[in-house]
Every structure is written in C-alpha cells, then in structure tokens.
Design a protein around this motif. Structure first.
Motif, short mmCIF file in Angstrom:
data_model
loop_
_atom_site.label_atom_id
_atom_site.label_comp_id
_atom_site.label_asym_id
_atom_site.label_seq_id
_atom_site.Cartn_x
_atom_site.Cartn_y
_atom_site.Cartn_z
N LEU A 29 0.97 -1.21 -0.06
CA LEU A 29 -0.06 -0.04 0.06
C LEU A 29 0.97 1.36 -0.24
N ASP A 30 1.39 1.56 -0.97
CA ASP A 30 2.44 2.56 -1.34
C ASP A 30 1.57 3.93 -1.63
N TYR A 31 0.88 4.44 -0.71
CA TYR A 31 0.24 5.76 -0.84
C TYR A 31 0.56 6.85 -0.14
N VAL A 89 -1.39 -7.29 3.53
CA VAL A 89 -1.24 -5.86 3.01
C VAL A 89 0.31 -5.38 3.59
N LYS A 90 0.96 -4.46 2.98
CA LYS A 90 2.27 -3.91 3.38
C LYS A 90 2.20 -2.60 3.69
N VAL A 91 2.61 -2.11 4.66
CA VAL A 91 2.66 -0.64 4.92
C VAL A 91 4.24 -0.11 4.96
N LEU A 109 9.67 -1.33 7.24
CA LEU A 109 10.41 0.02 7.51
C LEU A 109 11.98 -0.15 7.42
N LYS A 110 12.29 -1.64 7.16
CA LYS A 110 13.62 -1.81 6.83
C LYS A 110 14.49 -1.23 7.88
N PHE A 111 14.50 -1.29 9.08
CA PHE A 111 15.33 -0.60 9.98
C PHE A 111 16.80 -1.07 9.83
N VAL A 122 19.80 -7.88 -0.64
CA VAL A 122 19.90 -7.09 -1.74
C VAL A 122 18.51 -6.50 -2.23
N LEU A 123 18.53 -5.10 -2.37
CA LEU A 123 17.24 -4.43 -2.66
C LEU A 123 16.89 -5.10 -4.05
N THR A 124 15.72 -5.38 -4.43
CA THR A 124 15.40 -5.96 -5.86
C THR A 124 15.64 -4.88 -6.99
N SER A 125 15.81 -3.57 -6.41
CA SER A 125 16.06 -2.60 -7.58
C SER A 125 17.87 -2.40 -7.96
N THR A 184 9.30 -12.05 -1.53
CA THR A 184 9.82 -11.54 -2.77
C THR A 184 9.17 -10.48 -3.25
N PRO A 185 9.64 -9.11 -3.35
CA PRO A 185 9.19 -8.23 -4.04
C PRO A 185 9.64 -8.32 -5.58
N GLY A 186 9.62 -7.10 -6.23
CA GLY A 186 10.05 -7.29 -7.67
C GLY A 186 9.26 -8.27 -8.45
N ILE A 187 7.98 -8.37 -8.39
CA ILE A 187 7.17 -9.23 -9.13
C ILE A 187 6.57 -8.52 -10.05
N ARG A 188 6.66 -8.95 -11.38
CA ARG A 188 5.93 -8.24 -12.45
C ARG A 188 5.34 -9.14 -13.53
N PRO A 189 4.05 -9.19 -13.47
CA PRO A 189 3.23 -9.87 -14.42
C PRO A 189 3.85 -9.68 -15.89
N ASP A 194 11.43 0.89 -11.57
CA ASP A 194 12.53 0.82 -10.88
C ASP A 194 13.15 -0.54 -10.48
N GLN A 195 12.41 -1.57 -10.70
CA GLN A 195 12.93 -2.70 -10.41
C GLN A 195 14.06 -3.50 -11.46
N LYS A 196 14.62 -4.24 -10.80
CA LYS A 196 15.66 -4.78 -11.69
C LYS A 196 15.76 -6.44 -11.83
N ILE A 245 3.53 -7.28 -3.87
CA ILE A 245 3.17 -6.62 -5.17
C ILE A 245 2.61 -5.41 -5.02
N GLY A 246 3.00 -4.24 -5.56
CA GLY A 246 2.52 -2.89 -5.44
C GLY A 246 1.88 -2.23 -6.77
N ARG A 247 2.61 -1.60 -7.25
CA ARG A 247 2.16 -0.86 -8.58
C ARG A 247 1.18 -2.02 -9.69
N PRO A 248 1.85 -3.21 -9.98
CA PRO A 248 1.10 -3.88 -10.69
C PRO A 248 -0.70 -4.18 -10.57
#
Ligand SMILES: O=c1ccn([C@@H]2O[C@H](COP(=O)(O)O)[C@@H](O)[C@H]2O)c(=O)[nH]1
Length: 235
Positions: A11-13, A33-35, A62-64, A119-122, A178-183, A190-192, A210-213
């Motif tokens: 929920l990246d709003y 959901v993810k905040v 929040l990736k402390f 390692v960030l998926t970006s 796993t983030p960086g999921i793209r149908p 920005d994902q790599k 999964i966010g933006r998709p």
C-alpha cells in the motif's frame, strides 16, 4: 501455507484515505497488506491500527538499519503494534539482528515474524560495484541470508530470482519474501531483479510482495485476481 494469502499488497500511498480505500477493495482472507516508508511516515501507527480493524495481517516494511539498541527498540515498537511481520536490513550485521531477535522475543504474546532485507530488488551488479562491492547480487544475497538465519531471524527479503539457490542452503521453514514481482504485461519501473508471479511461486517464494501492478492498475481487483489465477496455475 495458506495459498490464498501468498500475496502481500504494497500500500504505497501518500495518505491514509487512499490506502484504506484500496484496502476496502481487498479481501483480508485472500491477501495481506504492506505498510512502507511513505505511508507510515505520513500516517503513522493509526493506519496500521485501521488495517488491523479491517482484519488484515500487516507487514510493516520500514527496513530498520541502525545500531543494535535503536533497531531492537524499533522492532519492539512494531511488535507491540501487533504487526504480522517487520523487517531490518541484514547489512546492519549479526549483532544488530540478534539484538532485534532478543527484543522481539521479550514482547509478551507477540508472534511477529522478523525478517531481513538482503539486496534490494532495484539493485543489480553495477549498483553493488558503485558502493564498493565487487560481487554478483546472488552471491551477496546468499551470504546475507545465511547470516540472517544464523542470527535467529525468520526469513529474508530477496528477489524471486534467488529463491531456488537459497532453498538449497536455508532451512525449509525459512521465509523467502519476494518483491520485484511483475506480471508479463506489467511495467518494470525501477525494479531490476524481477520475476512473474507464476515463476516466483514455481521457484518456491513464500510470499510475493506486489505494489504498482495492482495499485496502479485501472482495475486493481481484477489485476489481483489475474495474479491469483497465475499463482494457482503455477502450483
Ligand atoms: O528489495 C526490496 C525490498 C522492498 N521492496 C518493496 O516492495 C514493494 C514493491 O512494490 P512494486 O510497486 O511492486 O515495485 C515496494 O513497497 C518496495 O518498497 C522492494 O521492492 N524491493
């Protein structure tokens, strides 16, 4: 594993109203959901409480990444909010992760999962080189995943591309989120290090973030349904 809850919708709003109106279109029996940093910095613990009231499991992303004491107390604060999952950066090191684990274990009644970002998926090889690390992302992910497991955490955030090799070296119950999921038809942005939902499930991802998709789709519920169908077909 409840297959119906493999998807965690990011929920990246920029405000609580938008996040909750997206949440109202989702079924807490079917997804989590993810905040993350944007929403939490704007809306604070109130949005987590509101999502809990709607019946959602919340991953507080929040990736402390700080000295052990500060990280541990932040993890405690998250657990005391009753979130389902919280995370730190594995590159904060063993002492930081152990301190977070120990603090979390002292929170009465909490069963919050504690995981670490590898390692960030970006990021790709060149991004690691830019920060002085002459290593393939996969090799660094493996190293950080083993450190995370040995520090007593419940799992890691990694790319779905790394799941199959990681499954060879970590315990079966260790979570691979796993983030960086793209149908196949989605914008990469920005994902790599990406994979499709079906490929990620086939590889053995525990949860797909999964966010933006979904959230930027013209019809978010239909987009999520297509992803769920792809996941079911890949099982
Ligand atoms: O390595 C990481 C760690 C966290 N994220 C977070 O996941 C979502 C992905 O959103 P998309 O819109 O599907 O790209 C986002 O909230 C990130 O902060 C990540 O992408 N990679």
């Amino acid at each position: 594993m409840n297959d119906a809850k493999r998807v965690i919708v990011a929920l990246d709003y920029p405000d609580q109203l938008s996040a909750l109106s997206m949440a109202d279109q989702l079924d807490p029996e079917k997804c989590r959901v993810k905040v993350g940093k944007e929403l939490f910095t704007r809306a604070g613990p109130e949005v987590v409480e509101a999502l809990h009231k709607k019946g959602f499991d919340v991953f507080l992303d929040l990736k402390f990444h700080d000295i052990p004491n500060t990280t541990a107390k932040a993890v405690r604060a998250a657990a005391e909010m009753g979130v389902w999952m919280v995370n730190v950066h594995a590159s904060g090191g063993r002492r930081m992760m152990e301190a977070a684990r120990n603090e979390l274990d002292q929170v009465n009644g909490a069963r919050t999962f504690l995981i670490a970002v590898t390692v960030l998926t970006s990021m790709e090889r060149q991004d690691l080189a830019d920060i002085g690390m002459d290593i393939e992302p996969l090799e660094h992910v493996k190293r950080l995943a083993l450190l995370t497991q040995n520090s007593g955490l419940d799992g890691v955030v990694c790319s779905a591309q790394e799941v199959a090799p990681l499954r060879q070296i970590v315990a079966p119950e260790f979570q691979l989120v796993t983030p960086g999921i793209r149908p196949a038809d989605a914008e990469v942005g920005d994902q790599k290090r990406i994979m499709t939902p079906g490929e990620a499930i086939g590889a053995g991802s525990t949860h797909l973030v999964i966010g933006r998709p979904i959230t930027r789709a013209a019809l978010p519920v239909e987009a999520l349904q297509r992803i769920e169908n792809e996941i079911l077909a890949a099982r």
